[in-house]
Design a protein around this motif. Structure first.
Motif, PDB file in Angstrom:
ATOM      1  N   THR A 253       0.862  -1.185   0.000  1.00 54.46           N
ATOM      2  CA  THR A 253       0.000   0.000   0.000  1.00 54.46           C
ATOM      3  C   THR A 253       0.897   1.234   0.000  1.00 54.46           C
ATOM      4  N   THR A 254       0.291   2.393  -0.158  1.00 52.93           N
ATOM      5  CA  THR A 254       1.116   3.603  -0.187  1.00 52.93           C
ATOM      6  C   THR A 254       0.713   4.618   0.874  1.00 52.93           C
TER       7      THR A 254
ATOM      8  N   GLU B 279       3.188   9.910  -1.469  1.00 50.95           N
ATOM      9  CA  GLU B 279       3.303   9.567  -2.891  1.00 50.95           C
ATOM     10  C   GLU B 279       4.664   8.940  -3.141  1.00 50.95           C
ATOM     11  N   LYS B 280       4.647   7.753  -3.717  1.00 48.95           N
ATOM     12  CA  LYS B 280       5.913   7.043  -3.944  1.00 48.95           C
ATOM     13  C   LYS B 280       6.801   7.796  -4.929  1.00 48.95           C
TER      14      LYS B 280
ATOM     15  N   TRP C  59       9.092   3.920  -8.711  1.00 50.96           N
ATOM     16  CA  TRP C  59       9.339   2.992  -7.598  1.00 50.96           C
ATOM     17  C   TRP C  59       8.854   1.590  -7.937  1.00 50.96           C
TER      18      TRP C  59
ATOM     19  N   ASP D 104       7.567  -1.870  -6.499  1.00 46.37           N
ATOM     20  CA  ASP D 104       7.033  -2.481  -5.266  1.00 46.37           C
ATOM     21  C   ASP D 104       7.603  -3.882  -5.087  1.00 46.37           C
TER      22      ASP D 104
ATOM     23  N   THR E 115      10.701   7.874  -1.375  1.00 47.91           N
ATOM     24  CA  THR E 115       9.476   7.481  -0.673  1.00 47.91           C
ATOM     25  C   THR E 115       9.048   6.131  -1.233  1.00 47.91           C
TER      26      THR E 115
ATOM     27  N   CYS F 196       6.872   2.253  -1.277  1.00 48.20           N
ATOM     28  CA  CYS F 196       5.578   1.696  -0.902  1.00 48.20           C
ATOM     29  C   CYS F 196       5.723   1.182   0.524  1.00 48.20           C
ATOM     30  N   ASP F 197       4.623   1.014   1.217  1.00 46.75           N
ATOM     31  CA  ASP F 197       4.692   0.453   2.567  1.00 46.75           C
ATOM     32  C   ASP F 197       5.152  -1.000   2.518  1.00 46.75           C
TER      33      ASP F 197
END
Ligand code: 0GY
Length: 314
Positions: free
Chosen positions: A9-10, A14-15, A19, A21, A60, A62-63
């Motif tokens: 998730t993000t 904002e990634k 990026w 994942d 930044t 992704c989670d």
């Protein structure tokens, strides 16, 4: 994937453009790791909604949550994790501490700290399971920290029995040599000091890294991140050849020369990769190409990380 890792998730952030994942469907490795194996280099990212990314971050992501990390651990057959503070969280170690405290003692940590940290805060990190600090010299990841500040931190954490993890590029080793060799603790190098694997394994650049380890028996190395170092990439040529085959000679040399001072980790969730995201199952299948006997595999995956991170259980 059979385990509940879910999807990245993000959150509110904002990634970074482009990026990649982490891979949601890693294969089940063919190589079965020894009982009690430790993934000694991995990260958690946020989740950003709960643990915001640091204002000074250079990317930044992704989670990548603790639950997703622990599900991957189980899927790959590992028993424990060493979670390394990622630069996108700066010196705010809350996401790391939260993951350690939720791990039922199955995770230890490496934090990032500043000179301003109090003794009480250091003790709190220790109580949560932190056993090292990371000094990062990769310029695209962090702003410069003066060496006298780092040396002061090293002196303080040495008293807690912690070690220093260093991350740098091979070309910078000559300039950093005097600082590294003056550190008063065990020193763990990330990803073999990032060799340029398009250069010869017996050339001067990698020879300097081998000399660093040979002449300083407090220096350890993670033989991790073939996906980050490889030019050849993940595709095996035939049944005999490994994925990331150009990294094999470098990692194997380190494992065979220094079998008691090597560690291995997935580097999940693989920050800042540009061309492909690795299948973590394939990364585990890389291990027997660099640690070619059961004895070497046991040291790399169990004995060595246990000695460094869970010495009370050894
Ligand atoms: C790694 C490698 C990288 C990033 C970080 O903390 C970090 O942001 O470690 C990288 O971009 O090379 O070991 O995870």
């Amino acid at each position: 994937m059979s385990t509940p890792t879910g999807k990245p998730t993000t959150g509110p952030f904002e990634k970074t453009a482009g990026w990649l994942d982490w891979y949601t469907a890693p294969s089940k490795p063919k190589f079965q790791v020894p009982a009690g194996s430790v993934d000694a280099h991995c990260h958690v990212f946020g989740p950003g909604a709960e643990f915001p990314y640091a204002p000074e971050r250079k990317y930044t992501p992704c989670d990548a949550s603790k639950a997703q990390l622990f599900a991957l651990r189980d899927h790959l057959g590992f028993s424990r994790n060493v979670i390394v503070q990622a630069t996108c969280h700066g010196a705010d170690n809350r996401a790391l501490v939260d993951a350690l405290q939720s791990s039922n003692g199955k995770a230890r940590g490496v934090a990032t700290v500043k000179r301003s940290i109090s003794d009480e805060e250091l003790q709190q990190l220790h109580d949560a399971g932190v056993r090292g600090v990371r000094f990062n010299f990769v310029k695209r990841l962090v702003d410069f920290t003066p060496k006298d500040e780092l040396m002061e931190i090293a002196g303080r954490i040495a008293k807690l029995g912690w070690h220093v993890v260093i991350y740098f590029e091979a070309v910078d080793l000559p300039e950093l040599w005097d600082f590294f060799t003056a550190l008063p603790t065990t020193v763990v190098v990330d990803h073999m000091g990032r060799p340029d694997v398009s250069k010869p394994v017996d050339g001067p650049e990698f020879a300097l890294f081998e000399k660093f380890m040979r002449e300083h028996d407090n220096v350890w190395s993670k033989v991790s991140c073939p996906e980050r170092l490889s030019v050849a990439g993940p595709k095996a040529l035939d049944g005999e050849q490994s994925a990331y085959r150009d990294v094999v000679p470098f990692a194997r040399r380190i494992v065979e020369q220094f079998p008691d001072r090597v560690l291995w980790g997935t580097d999940w969730p693989h920050p800042n990769l540009k061309d492909h995201m690795p299948d973590d199952g394939l990364l585990v299948d890389f291990i027997p190409h660099i640690a070619t006997t059961p004895e070497l595999q046991e040291k790399l995956l169990v004995t060595n990380p246990m000695k460094l991170y869970w010495p009370e259980e050894v």
